[in-house]
Design an enzyme around this catalytic site. Sequence first.
Site, mmCIF file in Angstrom:
data_model
loop_
_atom_site.group_PDB
_atom_site.id
_atom_site.type_symbol
_atom_site.label_atom_id
_atom_site.label_comp_id
_atom_site.label_asym_id
_atom_site.label_seq_id
_atom_site.Cartn_x
_atom_site.Cartn_y
_atom_site.Cartn_z
ATOM 1 N N ASP A 9 0.834 -1.025 -0.014
ATOM 2 C CA ASP A 9 0.661 -0.120 0.643
ATOM 3 C C ASP A 9 0.917 1.183 -0.088
ATOM 4 O OD1 ASP A 9 -1.802 2.107 0.597
ATOM 5 O OD2 ASP A 9 -2.599 0.940 2.312
ATOM 6 N N ASP A 105 -3.234 2.882 -5.605
ATOM 7 C CA ASP A 105 -2.199 2.714 -4.884
ATOM 8 C C ASP A 105 -1.589 1.226 -4.410
ATOM 9 O OD1 ASP A 105 -4.469 2.939 -3.625
ATOM 10 O OD2 ASP A 105 -3.382 4.262 -2.650
ATOM 11 N N GLU A 106 -2.437 0.213 -4.370
ATOM 12 C CA GLU A 106 -2.325 -1.200 -3.560
ATOM 13 C C GLU A 106 -2.294 -2.422 -4.617
ATOM 14 O OE1 GLU A 106 -5.295 -1.541 -0.248
ATOM 15 O OE2 GLU A 106 -6.032 0.623 -0.661
#
Length: 408
Positions: A9, A105-106
């Site tokens: 993350d 973003d993960e």
Amino acid sequence: MERVILHCDLNNFFASVSLLYNQTLLLEPVAVGGSVENRHGIILAKNEIAKKFGVKTAEPIWKAKQKCPDLYILPPIYDKYEEFSKKAREIYLRYTDMVEPFGMDECWLDVTGSTLLFGTGEEIAEKIKRDIKNELGITASVGVSFNKVFAKLGSDMKKPDGLTVISKENFKEKIYHLPVESLLYVGKSTKEALNSKGIFSIGDLTLCDENLLKKFLGKNGVDLKRYALGLDNSPVHTPAETDFPKSISRSRTLSADLDNMNDVWGELILYAEEIAKKLRSLNLYAFGVTLTVRDTDLNFKDYSAKIIGGTQTGLTLAREALKLFVEKAPLPCRSIGLRAANLKEGISAVQTDIFEDCKTDLKELRLEEEITNICAKFGENKLTRGVLLKRIKEYSSGKSLPGYVTRK
């Protein structure tokens, strides 16, 4: 062989990337948001300093400014966010080819087969964190576990720049005391439903009777208990070029509340035509539509409906969504979003209903295809719906929907 799953993350992603281009603000409270001059702008992301003042994602800028008067608001730079997201995934691919994105973003990584080359899951996580910090200038939190749900939970436990290992030996000690909403797929409404039954922690969930969970949460309730027990066996799914999305959605941040049906229809047709164009490019048909409404208190609510026979037309998507809004949603509202769901591939997926007139949908499909072709040849938006130039009269008046006009 026990699986080794990582969840990476990128911390405060939008704010972290934006600060790389605003180095003088590194020690200041910073958020990424909409127009500062417009009181309806909202917070899209914030850095750790702003977070300490209680600034929250999705709250209005004016409210965030009340908590933190010295808050700096930076405009979003989406092209840079996409660039850094891509670079981060290139780093992940050095360690495994099994990478599943979970938003910009993960990502989940299955590094089971990589341990002989790069070390334990924890060692691989350390290397990835180091590479991201040295090469991208931002930080990542990583969870390491034997399944995806616990790996995601681990990455949430230590932020920013954290690393948490949740193993088969320690997961009860590590997570059973955590609030139940820490578990993946437990949103606000599910949390409230569980709390109403006296289930407040992940440990409480493991002790709950499955029949009771199924009664008030359906199959999802049983699945949540399995996840809490560490029984998530879902694979890390690497997207392939032949894969098609499960849904296609559109929404945007508005400068003012929607307070009449004209504005609602205008937003819906705008989103629906973009979605329909994407459906046609992928040869997909939508058999369902979901309307997302955010009220003036910034609470979200979803309303869904089936589309008999499937569709690739924006007008059908927008009409079905408007029916949902008229029946169930409030006015005024802060914003709306539209999602085409239950997607199926190819014309073979379409089944004609003998009780429905499909000629209208086919006529609209041909019209929208021609409009797309004209815009591709002469320029985007050379031809568009009249409603997108000027809001139509109340839909409930029964007047016909607008046709197309030329934009000059």
